[in-house]
Design an enzyme around this catalytic site. Sequence first.
Site, short mmCIF file in Angstrom:
data_model
loop_
_atom_site.label_atom_id
_atom_site.label_comp_id
_atom_site.label_asym_id
_atom_site.label_seq_id
_atom_site.Cartn_x
_atom_site.Cartn_y
_atom_site.Cartn_z
N HIS A 189 40.70 47.39 45.72
CA HIS A 189 41.48 46.78 45.21
C HIS A 189 41.98 46.23 43.31
O HIS A 189 40.61 45.50 43.16
CB HIS A 189 42.26 45.49 45.45
CG HIS A 189 43.52 44.98 45.64
ND1 HIS A 189 43.65 43.91 44.96
CD2 HIS A 189 44.45 45.72 46.89
CE1 HIS A 189 45.25 44.29 45.38
NE2 HIS A 189 45.52 44.53 46.58
N HIS A 190 42.41 46.30 42.88
CA HIS A 190 42.69 45.97 41.38
C HIS A 190 42.12 44.29 40.95
O HIS A 190 42.01 44.16 39.90
CB HIS A 190 43.95 46.38 40.84
CG HIS A 190 44.02 46.51 39.06
ND1 HIS A 190 42.71 46.21 38.47
CD2 HIS A 190 44.61 47.68 38.18
CE1 HIS A 190 43.40 46.68 37.07
NE2 HIS A 190 44.63 47.44 37.31
N SER A 191 42.53 43.89 41.99
CA SER A 191 42.39 41.98 42.34
C SER A 191 40.83 42.46 42.09
O SER A 191 39.91 41.28 41.72
CB SER A 191 42.76 41.61 42.53
OG SER A 191 42.56 41.90 44.42
N ASN A 248 38.81 40.61 36.31
CA ASN A 248 39.85 41.07 35.43
C ASN A 248 39.85 40.56 34.68
O ASN A 248 40.49 39.42 34.22
CB ASN A 248 41.26 41.93 36.09
CG ASN A 248 41.53 42.45 36.97
OD1 ASN A 248 41.66 43.77 36.96
ND2 ASN A 248 40.71 42.10 38.62
#
Length: 970
Positions: A646-648, A824
């Site tokens: 997941h990008h998180s 991120n």
Amino acid sequence: MPQAGGQPAAGPWSEEDLIASVEAGRKGPHIGAFFDFDGTLIDGYSLSAFARHHLRSLQVTPADLGRMLLTGIRGVTSEEDFEQFTVLSMHTWAGRSEDELAELGERLFVQGISGSLYPEAWRLVEAHQRAGHTIVLASSATRFQVEPTARAMGVSHILVSPVEIVNGVCTGRPGGRLLWRAAKAAAVRAFAGEHGIDLPQSYAYSNGDEDVPFLQAAGRARAINPGRHLAEAARHYGWPVARFRSRRAGVADIARTAAGLAGMLGGFTAGMVLGAATGSRREAVDLGTTLAGELGSVLAGVRLDVHGAEHLAARPAVFLFNHQSQLDVLILAKLLRGGFTGVAKKELANSPGFGLMFRLADVAFVDRQDNAQARKALEPAVQRLRDDISLVIAPEGTRSATPALGSFKKGAFHLALQAGVPIVPIVIRNSGELMWRGATTIHAGTVQVAVLPPVATVGWDAAGLDEHIHRVRGQYLATLANWPAHGTGQVTATTTASIGPPPALPLDWGASPRMNPLETAMWRAESADPRLRVTVSLLELLASAPDWDRLLAAHEWASRMVPRMRQRVLEPALALGTPAWVTAGDFDLSRHVHRVRLPDPGTLRQLLDVVQDFAAAPLDRNRPLWAALLVEGLADGRAGYVAKSHHSVTDGIGAVQLMTRLHSRTAEHDPDRPEPSVPAAGEGSRTRLFAGQVADAVRATPMAAARQATRALGTLTQPWSAASRAAGQALSAVRFARQGAAASSGSALLARRGGDWHFEVVEVPLADLKAGAKAAGGSLNDGLLAAVIGGFRRYHERQGAPVHQLTVGFPISLRAQDDPQGGNRFTGAKFAAPMAETDPAARIAAVRQFVLAARAASAATADTVTAALASAIGWLPAPVVSTISGRLTSTNDVQVSSIPGVPFPVYIAGSRITHMYPFGPLPGCAAMITLISHDGDCCIGINTDTLAVTDPGGLADDLRAGLDEVVELA
């Protein structure tokens, strides 16, 4: 606490645990012990003592003081903040000589800093000294702040921030790189290299959130009095945490002190009144002393733990005690319970209350500056000893400035020799921890006291007195270094067992315990709108299929190296607030790693079809957010391996950082690789998480307002500079906003969105693409953007669509040098790209101009945007977050990203990786094009929306043609 076998365990440690681990470890100067200074060795900050001195002496200007206060209130969170604060502090030293500053440091150490030393830290340093370790004080402070403490502790090495000295005079500027964060860790590594220090076996101690890199430099890191972020990092890396007792007084301490003093004076007065009935002044004094000790200690909350109490019966005697604190008066009254008198400095004769009490007890008052007067004042003491009245005296002459035992004077020994009475050593271990030197308040607690066997003075003579003094002082040193077991009066030796190497630490990647605002937005948006799913994937082509069991073992090892791989998301109650990461207790590798086989003939297209379906499938939001798939059956015995997350969890740069550190440089198994233990399962309550964050928000609101106010006040000290900076930022923001508005209307051909994914791949030699972009004055990223624009121009022409404008989005990294890996840290920019331009060099020039402007604008606004997001995004309902996020990204026709990859061959489970193709998500846009460099090639992954791009294979060919245009510029 240390586990059986000597292997340390993470979690809370006591002082005894810390010292035991030193005693059980390796000995010798090749082992280092690196101590942070402020907050670790001392309670508070040494700079405060200097600031108070300069303020009292009016040696600091109001402007400098105001700037220091403003910076302190805002908080020191970056290297720039720290440098600004340090430079402001050093500015007060400008024009002062080096010798003057050194003398000031020594004076302030004695007057204040020494009183803030943690006794626990002092004893810990002594344990390292007994082990023969090389001890280093490593601090972002200056040598004028640190050197006096190092000298008092017998530490020969310091690593400090340099101060510029020219012709013996301080300029008020740093003399080099300040030792903060990465610079401090680099200084430790450099010192270790120069002195032959075995860092994996060495120790590091710190309290600061910024000192994670410093602690990582040594194999045996310990977090001392850690702040919140360091405590979280300690849990991540499995570092022990120890908390020393604060030396600051609270309301309860003040109340107990007042009660204790009242009890002492009241008890002594009551005893004198009651004792007067006997007609004996001595009996009245003894009764008063007994009641003073008992009542005062009870009301002050002071207890005694006495070893060797039976030796107190030797009366009359000269009782020696090591003087640590004003509390020693109360301790001796409770311990000896009458039948003694003492020696005190002459200043106490006129002290309210105590002066009268001491005079009634026939205390001898001496002038420490007048040796003749002191000897005369002690002459009656010999007669009192012969009259069966014992004498209590501190052989050091005064309270120690530090926990170190001072040198012994001869006076007490001469008195014992003349009177023919024994000497009874009373060793007080920790009274200075309950009442510090110079303090006016008492902390409740237990004072440890050891009474050693009487030392007979029969046969002594004046000529051999020095030898006897040396021997008695040696007993004190031995007792303090090796405290006796309960119930004995003897010093016992502690046996230690050797231990193995320190436990391996996981990677310093993805250690944040909570999502940041950007990650929260991505996580919440997906829950409300599946089309905004943000799964990122990396496809690796393998020269041969790996052994399945070895591949599984590699993932199990990786899950221990990267604790995030075993963590799930914990949402606060009501899904409001910031999601947190907790270690899953039911981690099952088989739920995350899978394998399939392609039917013949095993083409690349078949592989991409499998990979795109795997990547598009949603992750289980109740489990760790990653999965991997081995695809066997490719032609020529090759295989594909794809990992998604997941990008998180991380952005593209963070993912490459991780893959670079997990992949092997060789096909063979590395038997010496680190083997961290399995992280313990975490406990998580949604309700507690929510309640804690609400409380944090309430507490933070006044401070946030104060910071904003100080920023506003700060501009008043430099109005022209602030106005110029604001104008520049506003101009950049206006230009950037105009570009964003122009980019809002993109290609009509790409306007439809369905949400289904299709994968294609393209590659080009890295050197060729770089050379072509450079020929037009651009970077690799500029060349990629220009090639993508050219490729979409060709696609529109083939589809018979208008060649007008393409809205291109791209990320701008916000990572700083000292930022932790993982997570991120980026913001986005939009470019209204003119597709009609046929000259690739002109496209590169246009891209270059916009990218530079976008980076400047993002730098100017990033802090403001981040602060706004941090205060709001977590408290918005998921549908609102989804709507906002969708509007931000769905107006993009294409998003383009370029990530620096691995420049050398790497392997997974023994199989060489020949290509790496990254695939980003489609958060509402028509296409996502991502480049990663790998071993000399640019591997480009293309993800397109099936409704927006109806001919994805043709688009891939068009993008190849756009890349060729750029390459040909060279």
